[in-house]
Design a protein around this motif. Structure first.
Motif, PDB file in Angstrom:
ATOM      1  N   ASP A 295       0.926  -1.363  -0.079  1.00 31.99           N
ATOM      2  CA  ASP A 295      -0.047  -0.003  -0.011  1.00 31.99           C
ATOM      3  C   ASP A 295       0.876   1.137  -0.071  1.00 31.99           C
ATOM      4  OD1 ASP A 295      -2.405  -1.756   0.000  1.00 31.99           O
ATOM      5  OD2 ASP A 295      -2.739  -1.280   2.339  1.00 31.99           O
ATOM      6  N   ARG A 315      -2.777   0.375  -4.187  1.00 31.76           N
ATOM      7  CA  ARG A 315      -2.322  -0.757  -3.798  1.00 31.76           C
ATOM      8  C   ARG A 315      -2.007  -1.492  -4.912  1.00 31.76           C
ATOM      9  NH1 ARG A 315      -6.156  -4.355  -0.118  1.00 31.76           N
ATOM     10  NH2 ARG A 315      -5.278  -2.733   1.538  1.00 31.76           N
ATOM     11  N   HIS A 336      -8.290   5.107   3.341  1.00 32.27           N
ATOM     12  CA  HIS A 336      -7.253   4.400   2.396  1.00 32.27           C
ATOM     13  C   HIS A 336      -7.593   2.750   2.333  1.00 32.27           C
ATOM     14  CE1 HIS A 336      -4.381   7.433   2.582  1.00 32.27           C
ATOM     15  NE2 HIS A 336      -4.465   7.870   3.947  1.00 32.27           N
ATOM     16  N   HIS A 337      -8.453   2.324   3.279  1.00 31.35           N
ATOM     17  CA  HIS A 337      -8.807   0.849   2.994  1.00 31.35           C
ATOM     18  C   HIS A 337      -9.888   0.736   1.919  1.00 31.35           C
ATOM     19  CE1 HIS A 337     -11.749   2.249   6.078  1.00 31.35           C
ATOM     20  NE2 HIS A 337     -12.422   1.298   5.413  1.00 31.35           N
TER      21      HIS A 337
END
Length: 344
Positions: A295, A315, A336-337
């Motif tokens: 990431d 990613r 971010h996920h």
């Protein structure tokens, strides 16, 4: 004619002679000596006075020489003990200087995991070895030694004890080293030997350099660190992976395309002039040890009328060899996920 007042003295008359049987004995008038030996006894031999003086002097000299001889023997024994300690300490330093960790550890055991000899052999090892001072008190001793590590002088104190008439050093120069990795899992390699992450190992004094490792996407290693042999100052090794130039260029291309696609849609948070800096400095958010995904974040700078800082999460999905397979992209302003396939 004689004077009438002058009278001639009378002639001296001799005493009458004594008869032979009444004559006084030859030793008459002598005082009786109770210690005198009876007549006829043999007289004891007597040493001349000169011999008596000489014998007395010899006795004095022998009596004086005895303590001096004992002191000389004690001094010789102490010198032998000091020399034994010097020899033992120098043998220990020499083993480390020659890269023989196994021999050094056999002489002075260590508390912890000691990597094989090849690790110490790969280091810039100690030099300018010297045993400076040895102090002995009964069955314990102190040895002050000197050596150089990376041209820096180090002075250390080693303790020793006498066991079964043999001196043994009890202070090890091996030092605790803790490896800190970015993901907490990936270790560091020295001379091909992996040092586990977040665990301590013990290394002998020297200057070490981590092996450089490079995959299609990441490179790591090359860190230089020094071990000075002071157990009270453990060393820490921080290993931080870096992106390869190929990885960075690929990430910038993906981010540029993602921003361009966003600008074609309504509600895009970017201004029309938003663009990814051509030399954007990406930073790594995480590396998954399970599947190797990486990431990263691409900084976009300040955008919008309010000058809000924007960045784009990405990613990189990789195969078993660590080569890039595909990209997942995040949405500006989202966590971010929250990622999805970047698309064509």
């Amino acid at each position: 004619m004689p004077s009438p007042d002058f009278v001639m003295p009378p002639e001296a008359v001799a005493p009458p002679a004594l008869p032979p049987e009444s004559a006084p004995p030859e030793d008459a008038g002598r005082a009786h000596d109770p210690t005198a030996e009876p007549e006829g006894a043999a007289a004891a031999p007597r040493m001349p006075w000169r011999q008596l003086i000489v014998a007395g002097l010899v006795g004095v000299l022998i009596g004086a020489a005895l303590p001096a001889g004992v002191q000389a023997a004690q001094d010789a024994a102490a010198a032998a003990q000091v020399e034994a300690l010097r020899s033992t300490a120098m043998a220990y330093l020499t083993a480390i200087a020659e890269g023989d960790a196994e021999r050094a550890t056999a002489m002075v055991p260590v508390d912890g995991h000691m990597p094989p000899d090849v690790v110490l052999g790969s280091a810039e090892r100690i030099e300018e070895l010297e045993v400076q001072l040895v102090t002995i008190e009964d069955d314990v001793a102190r040895i002050d030694v000197r050596f150089e590590v990376g041209a820096a002088e180090q002075v250390r104190e080693l303790a020793a004890e006498r066991v079964d008439e043999e001196w043994r050093i009890t202070t090890s120069l091996a030092e605790q080293v803790i490896v800190h990795s970015f993901d907490g899992v990936t270790g560091v390699t020295l001379a091909g030997v992996t040092l586990p992450a977040n665990r301590s190992v013990v290394l002998y004094p020297g200057v070490y350099r981590a092996d450089e490792v490079e995959t299609p996407l990441l490179r790591s290693g090359g860190e230089r660190f020094e071990v000075d042999g002071d157990p009270n100052t453990p060393s820490d090794l921080f290993s931080n992976p870096m992106l390869t130039d190929e990885f960075r260029d690929a990430a910038v291309d993906v981010a540029t395309a993602r921003v361009a696609a966003c600008l074609e849609q309504q509600g895009c948070p970017f201004d029309a002039d938003t663009a990814v800096p051509p030399r954007a400095e990406l930073y790594i958010m995480g590396i998954d040890p399970a599947d190797g995904t990486i990431d990263v974040v691409v900084p976009l700078g300040y955008v919008g009328s309010m000058g809000q800082w924007q960045e784009l999460p990405l990613r990189a999905n990789v195969d078993e060899a660590g080569a890039l397979v595909s990209w997942d992209c995040g949405q500006p302003g989202r966590p971010h996920h929250d990622l999805e396939a970047c698309g064509p």
